[in-house]
Design a protein around this motif. Structure first.
Motif, PDB file in Angstrom:
ATOM      1  N   TYR A  69       0.818  -1.211   0.000  1.00  0.00           N
ATOM      2  CA  TYR A  69       0.000   0.000   0.000  1.00  0.00           C
ATOM      3  C   TYR A  69       0.857   1.269   0.000  1.00  0.00           C
ATOM      4  O   TYR A  69       0.548   2.242  -0.669  1.00  0.00           O
ATOM      5  CB  TYR A  69      -0.911  -0.009   1.235  1.00  0.00           C
ATOM      6  CG  TYR A  69      -1.943   1.077   1.268  1.00  0.00           C
ATOM      7  CD1 TYR A  69      -3.149   0.932   0.579  1.00  0.00           C
ATOM      8  CD2 TYR A  69      -1.740   2.233   1.994  1.00  0.00           C
ATOM      9  CE1 TYR A  69      -4.107   1.923   0.609  1.00  0.00           C
ATOM     10  CE2 TYR A  69      -2.707   3.240   2.034  1.00  0.00           C
ATOM     11  CZ  TYR A  69      -3.878   3.070   1.336  1.00  0.00           C
ATOM     12  OH  TYR A  69      -4.837   4.053   1.361  1.00  0.00           O
ATOM     13  N   PHE A  70       1.939   1.248   0.775  1.00  0.00           N
ATOM     14  CA  PHE A  70       2.769   2.451   0.921  1.00  0.00           C
ATOM     15  C   PHE A  70       4.044   2.395   0.078  1.00  0.00           C
ATOM     16  O   PHE A  70       4.940   3.229   0.270  1.00  0.00           O
ATOM     17  CB  PHE A  70       3.150   2.647   2.398  1.00  0.00           C
ATOM     18  CG  PHE A  70       2.005   3.047   3.288  1.00  0.00           C
ATOM     19  CD1 PHE A  70       1.430   4.311   3.173  1.00  0.00           C
ATOM     20  CD2 PHE A  70       1.507   2.178   4.247  1.00  0.00           C
ATOM     21  CE1 PHE A  70       0.375   4.691   4.005  1.00  0.00           C
ATOM     22  CE2 PHE A  70       0.462   2.557   5.078  1.00  0.00           C
ATOM     23  CZ  PHE A  70      -0.112   3.800   4.959  1.00  0.00           C
ATOM     24  N   CYS A  71       4.132   1.444  -0.821  1.00  0.00           N
ATOM     25  CA  CYS A  71       5.387   1.268  -1.553  1.00  0.00           C
ATOM     26  C   CYS A  71       5.713   2.471  -2.428  1.00  0.00           C
ATOM     27  O   CYS A  71       6.860   2.932  -2.469  1.00  0.00           O
ATOM     28  CB  CYS A  71       5.338  -0.002  -2.395  1.00  0.00           C
ATOM     29  SG  CYS A  71       6.961  -0.450  -3.025  1.00  0.00           S
ATOM     30  N   ASP A  72       4.711   2.993  -3.109  1.00  0.00           N
ATOM     31  CA  ASP A  72       4.969   4.134  -3.997  1.00  0.00           C
ATOM     32  C   ASP A  72       5.468   5.350  -3.216  1.00  0.00           C
ATOM     33  O   ASP A  72       6.230   6.165  -3.743  1.00  0.00           O
ATOM     34  CB  ASP A  72       3.695   4.504  -4.769  1.00  0.00           C
ATOM     35  CG  ASP A  72       3.368   3.449  -5.816  1.00  0.00           C
ATOM     36  OD1 ASP A  72       4.248   2.611  -6.122  1.00  0.00           O
ATOM     37  OD2 ASP A  72       2.223   3.438  -6.304  1.00  0.00           O
ATOM     38  N   ALA A  73       5.045   5.442  -1.956  1.00  0.00           N
ATOM     39  CA  ALA A  73       5.500   6.561  -1.111  1.00  0.00           C
ATOM     40  C   ALA A  73       6.880   6.286  -0.513  1.00  0.00           C
ATOM     41  O   ALA A  73       7.419   7.129   0.204  1.00  0.00           O
ATOM     42  CB  ALA A  73       4.488   6.811  -0.002  1.00  0.00           C
ATOM     43  N   GLY A  74       7.395   5.106  -0.762  1.00  0.00           N
ATOM     44  CA  GLY A  74       8.721   4.762  -0.254  1.00  0.00           C
ATOM     45  C   GLY A  74       8.719   4.276   1.186  1.00  0.00           C
ATOM     46  O   GLY A  74       9.734   3.809   1.695  1.00  0.00           O
ATOM     47  N   GLY A  75       7.565   4.366   1.829  1.00  0.00           N
ATOM     48  CA  GLY A  75       7.461   3.940   3.219  1.00  0.00           C
ATOM     49  C   GLY A  75       6.349   4.694   3.920  1.00  0.00           C
ATOM     50  O   GLY A  75       5.527   5.355   3.268  1.00  0.00           O
ATOM     51  N   PHE A  76       6.320   4.601   5.231  1.00  0.00           N
ATOM     52  CA  PHE A  76       5.302   5.336   5.989  1.00  0.00           C
ATOM     53  C   PHE A  76       5.837   5.627   7.382  1.00  0.00           C
ATOM     54  O   PHE A  76       6.791   4.997   7.837  1.00  0.00           O
ATOM     55  CB  PHE A  76       3.973   4.575   6.051  1.00  0.00           C
ATOM     56  CG  PHE A  76       4.070   3.208   6.672  1.00  0.00           C
ATOM     57  CD1 PHE A  76       3.689   2.988   7.989  1.00  0.00           C
ATOM     58  CD2 PHE A  76       4.541   2.123   5.927  1.00  0.00           C
ATOM     59  CE1 PHE A  76       3.768   1.735   8.563  1.00  0.00           C
ATOM     60  CE2 PHE A  76       4.627   0.855   6.496  1.00  0.00           C
ATOM     61  CZ  PHE A  76       4.244   0.663   7.813  1.00  0.00           C
ATOM     62  N   GLU A  77       5.182   6.586   8.033  1.00  0.00           N
ATOM     63  CA  GLU A  77       5.656   7.013   9.335  1.00  0.00           C
ATOM     64  C   GLU A  77       4.769   6.485  10.451  1.00  0.00           C
ATOM     65  O   GLU A  77       3.543   6.499  10.335  1.00  0.00           O
ATOM     66  CB  GLU A  77       5.651   8.548   9.389  1.00  0.00           C
ATOM     67  CG  GLU A  77       6.358   9.107  10.602  1.00  0.00           C
ATOM     68  CD  GLU A  77       6.300  10.615  10.625  1.00  0.00           C
ATOM     69  OE1 GLU A  77       7.309  11.244  10.239  1.00  0.00           O
ATOM     70  OE2 GLU A  77       5.249  11.166  11.032  1.00  0.00           O
ATOM     71  N   LEU A  78       5.395   6.025  11.523  1.00  0.00           N
ATOM     72  CA  LEU A  78       4.678   5.662  12.743  1.00  0.00           C
ATOM     73  C   LEU A  78       4.901   6.793  13.744  1.00  0.00           C
ATOM     74  O   LEU A  78       6.045   7.146  14.031  1.00  0.00           O
ATOM     75  CB  LEU A  78       5.198   4.339  13.296  1.00  0.00           C
ATOM     76  CG  LEU A  78       5.027   3.129  12.373  1.00  0.00           C
ATOM     77  CD1 LEU A  78       5.828   1.946  12.888  1.00  0.00           C
ATOM     78  CD2 LEU A  78       3.549   2.761  12.242  1.00  0.00           C
ATOM     79  N   PHE A  79       3.808   7.323  14.274  1.00  0.00           N
ATOM     80  CA  PHE A  79       3.933   8.486  15.155  1.00  0.00           C
ATOM     81  C   PHE A  79       2.819   8.494  16.207  1.00  0.00           C
ATOM     82  O   PHE A  79       1.661   8.199  15.889  1.00  0.00           O
ATOM     83  CB  PHE A  79       3.858   9.778  14.343  1.00  0.00           C
ATOM     84  CG  PHE A  79       3.810  11.011  15.195  1.00  0.00           C
ATOM     85  CD1 PHE A  79       4.946  11.443  15.882  1.00  0.00           C
ATOM     86  CD2 PHE A  79       2.622  11.735  15.360  1.00  0.00           C
ATOM     87  CE1 PHE A  79       4.905  12.575  16.687  1.00  0.00           C
ATOM     88  CE2 PHE A  79       2.570  12.869  16.166  1.00  0.00           C
ATOM     89  CZ  PHE A  79       3.724  13.290  16.834  1.00  0.00           C
ATOM     90  N   GLY A  80       3.180   8.842  17.415  1.00  0.00           N
ATOM     91  CA  GLY A  80       2.169   9.064  18.444  1.00  0.00           C
ATOM     92  C   GLY A  80       1.853   7.846  19.291  1.00  0.00           C
ATOM     93  O   GLY A  80       1.109   7.945  20.266  1.00  0.00           O
ATOM     94  N   TYR A  81       2.403   6.716  18.924  1.00  0.00           N
ATOM     95  CA  TYR A  81       2.093   5.466  19.612  1.00  0.00           C
ATOM     96  C   TYR A  81       3.044   5.215  20.792  1.00  0.00           C
ATOM     97  O   TYR A  81       4.270   5.193  20.614  1.00  0.00           O
ATOM     98  CB  TYR A  81       2.212   4.287  18.645  1.00  0.00           C
ATOM     99  CG  TYR A  81       1.221   4.286  17.513  1.00  0.00           C
ATOM    100  CD1 TYR A  81      -0.098   3.903  17.723  1.00  0.00           C
ATOM    101  CD2 TYR A  81       1.604   4.649  16.222  1.00  0.00           C
ATOM    102  CE1 TYR A  81      -1.012   3.884  16.675  1.00  0.00           C
ATOM    103  CE2 TYR A  81       0.692   4.635  15.172  1.00  0.00           C
ATOM    104  CZ  TYR A  81      -0.610   4.252  15.407  1.00  0.00           C
ATOM    105  OH  TYR A  81      -1.508   4.234  14.370  1.00  0.00           O
ATOM    106  N   GLU A  82       2.495   4.944  21.945  1.00  0.00           N
ATOM    107  CA  GLU A  82       3.306   4.545  23.091  1.00  0.00           C
ATOM    108  C   GLU A  82       4.159   3.313  22.753  1.00  0.00           C
ATOM    109  O   GLU A  82       5.294   3.175  23.209  1.00  0.00           O
ATOM    110  CB  GLU A  82       2.396   4.229  24.280  1.00  0.00           C
ATOM    111  CG  GLU A  82       3.091   3.749  25.524  1.00  0.00           C
ATOM    112  CD  GLU A  82       3.841   4.848  26.273  1.00  0.00           C
ATOM    113  OE1 GLU A  82       3.657   6.039  25.925  1.00  0.00           O
ATOM    114  OE2 GLU A  82       4.612   4.523  27.194  1.00  0.00           O
ATOM    115  N   MET A  83       3.600   2.425  21.930  1.00  0.00           N
ATOM    116  CA  MET A  83       4.303   1.181  21.596  1.00  0.00           C
ATOM    117  C   MET A  83       5.669   1.433  20.966  1.00  0.00           C
ATOM    118  O   MET A  83       6.561   0.583  21.025  1.00  0.00           O
ATOM    119  CB  MET A  83       3.421   0.343  20.663  1.00  0.00           C
ATOM    120  CG  MET A  83       3.925  -1.054  20.351  1.00  0.00           C
ATOM    121  SD  MET A  83       4.212  -2.108  21.810  1.00  0.00           S
ATOM    122  CE  MET A  83       2.611  -2.896  22.013  1.00  0.00           C
ATOM    123  N   LEU A  84       5.847   2.607  20.368  1.00  0.00           N
ATOM    124  CA  LEU A  84       7.141   2.954  19.767  1.00  0.00           C
ATOM    125  C   LEU A  84       8.281   2.868  20.782  1.00  0.00           C
ATOM    126  O   LEU A  84       9.435   2.623  20.421  1.00  0.00           O
ATOM    127  CB  LEU A  84       7.081   4.358  19.164  1.00  0.00           C
ATOM    128  CG  LEU A  84       6.272   4.473  17.868  1.00  0.00           C
ATOM    129  CD1 LEU A  84       5.986   5.939  17.555  1.00  0.00           C
ATOM    130  CD2 LEU A  84       7.006   3.808  16.721  1.00  0.00           C
TER     131      LEU A  84
END
Lengths: 236, 236, 236, 236
Positions: free
Chosen positions: B130-145
């Protein structure tokens, strides 16, 4: 074999009687029981659905198949039947074999088929209905496809054929058999490789042995879930 | 170590032969086997997909990696291979190592990499496409990080880079290696921290040791599921 | 108690040393370990996330809480810390307690709180973000609500308060404490009954004892999944 | 019976006291405990929800039912109550029976009902609300329907009746009883075959014995998931 040891440890499985049509096949049966436990836990073999067989001989067919109506999460060694080419038990006194025995017999006649596993998952059920009018659907671009025997690249195109369901299993087996031998000249598709779906009924997959058939089931069920979840993103 | 005791109790694992390239590494191997059992049960390592390694030495690389084609839910102690910097078994008579060995070797060359775990989940597969064309995606705001080593706040921005899949693993390894050393000047992103995705193929994650690598896998897979389910709410 | 026997059988847990701050509390600790194993298997406590405590005394607070950074699926008896009202270990030489210890201490000060369980599920994470701007969301009409202590009808209205996440845990604890004592005059809502959510972080639930707290966790997580899946039907 | 052996091995279940109202029924109770463990693991019996019974006699009713408030994943042999036609314990000193005992008693009065299993799943909860205004919904075309006793074709039409929830269980039981005896003249539907839903509460299913009732539960829960996931594809 460690898988068998483990299976026996976990359920304290007793030995078959000294004289029994399945004596000597315990190791194969235990591998099918392990498939059952695993598929049941994943929800692919609930409510006594689905059936599994191991092929002892292709011509004439001789195979061992799950008995009818057994709980797949709790298969015992005596929940199997030794079957001949006519789909009937080779020896009296065995339990009734699965209603879909003739599909197994027909598949077992094909070259290189050593085991046949039928699963009945939610995603398989949904896709087999959704794509039925199109006759099937294509799996493409997935690395997981390489889990199918002979596939060496994710760029492989795997067609998943869907057959209309029928309670006339011998006739259904005949329809599928035609699909197995039919090379589609327009699309240049291989005849039914690795597995197919029956509408609202589930997956039939096979392999040279139980391990390969099981790997094929896992490939298909994984990809069915991928396709099904992707549809939830895009359908309206 | 209790984890190892437990693993052995559960499958009655036999000892390796007295002379064997992996003798002495049983405790590390047993931790990888435990990863396999766990990931398999979660559906992240079906159909013999995925592979795991523990790094014995960074320069020159020496590592132990899963053998090719093994069922990850049933790994035995002899389902592993001792590998050198060239990606080849250090001693004859070992099984063939995973097809993706050179990706592990390349990652093992990096500082602070003690274990590498590759999983192949449904959500990882879907997002990597799904996010391949964008080169990747960002994870933000998650405590799990905060489960990622060095991250101390949910306000951390984690970029998940996605690479196009390829059957040419040495070349793919080279492409990833460039990503590892490349600091993005515009976005000020760190070079490939903790893990990345390969399109329609899954996650590579690593850590200082097996426990950290496994924690990173669980962080990523959890967040992939969050992102994927959120998309099912919002896509049309 | 059979639950404890079982836990010990399954992982061959060793006894604590004869002199140890947790000696005498093994049965309570084993119940928390059982929670951990169960929540981990369900995906509610992955990647060392979440934490659990049992309250020994309310005023001044004395409690036993999971140590920081432990794998919740593999908790040992020594993966816990005995903590006082200041949130610090009562005896030297214990492991570091969870980063969120002060939230547990603050909750443990409340009447009738005997155990506190924090889980970190996908659905809890998603809903805590989705409904954050609204301050929370209401659960209504579900029979499952009767699993919450004191609720006798599915027509009960349960408000699930959501707090903005913060790495300043003492301050977060203070904010939550205000919520606990604050009776909403307009909506006539009870002050924070049974549990609450922290944004993108998960659920805190409690009960008179571990069994009740665990039941509350299961009620909330079940209903979060209901609400989350319903949103997938209706969102566009 | 191997199922019972296995259940006991796994939790080291102790014998009931020599004098106890449930002595002699251990094998039936152990089968219900196995249902509990299985349903709990699947998330169909969380938070002490749901209840199970086995019918010893239809007229006057005598049955064994789960005690109120028990954890269904951990049922002990003494977590059951022997109940008479009035829904009360036949002998003093037994635990309180489930709040929904009178629904079981009413169902147990019907011919051919040997066991009754109530589950409380997410999909059952969602569908029971979604289709409540329509009075229920139809299952059609699924091979899985053949898991319902007496159904021989996937072309069978199974109506799943939904009743409004109520905390007045005797009255709810009366409403359901009317549904059980009422043949719908317009649609020619059978009176409540195999099971029904209570709104936002879950499934009641039954069978001649525990195995059949359990199979019916698995059929319904599987098909609820199919219908629910299909709605996620098509709702807007």
């Amino acid at each position: 074999m460690k898988q068998i040891q483990r299976a026996n440890e976990r359920d304290g499985q007793r030995e078959l009687p000294a004289i029994h049509p399945l004596r000597g096949y315990e190791s194969l049966i235990d591998l099918l029981r392990l498939c059952g436990r695993n598929f049941y836990e994943r929800g692919w073999s609930l409510a006594t659905s689905s059936n599994y067989s191991v092929v002892l001989q292709n011509r004439p067919v001789e195979l061992i198949i799950t008995a009818s109506g057994c709980d797949k999460g709790q298969l015992g060694r005596d929940d199997f039947v030794h079957i001949g080419a006519d789909g009937l038990p080779t020896i009296d006194g065995q339990p009734k074999s699965s209603a879909e025995t003739m599909l197994h017999v027909m598949l077992a006649e094909q070259d290189g088929v050593g085991a046949i596993l039928h699963t009945h998952s939610v995603w398989g059920t949904l896709l087999s209905d959704y794509f039925c009018d199109a006759g099937g659907f294509e799996l493409f671009g997935y690395e997981m496809l390489k889990g199918l025997s002979g596939v060496t690249s994710h760029l492989h195109r795997q067609w998943v054929q869907i057959f209309e369901n029928s309670q006339n299993v011998p006739r259904l087996a005949q329809v599928v058999k035609n699909g197995l031998s039919h090379k589609d000249s327009s699309s240049n598709r291989d005849p039914l490789p690795h597995g197919f779906l029956i509408r609202n009924h589930g997956l039939y997959a096979w392999g040279r042995d139980i391990a390969e058939a099981r790997r094929h089931v896992e490939v298909f069920e994984f990809l069915f879930e991928c396709v099904g979840r992707k549809l939830a993103w895009t359908c309206t």
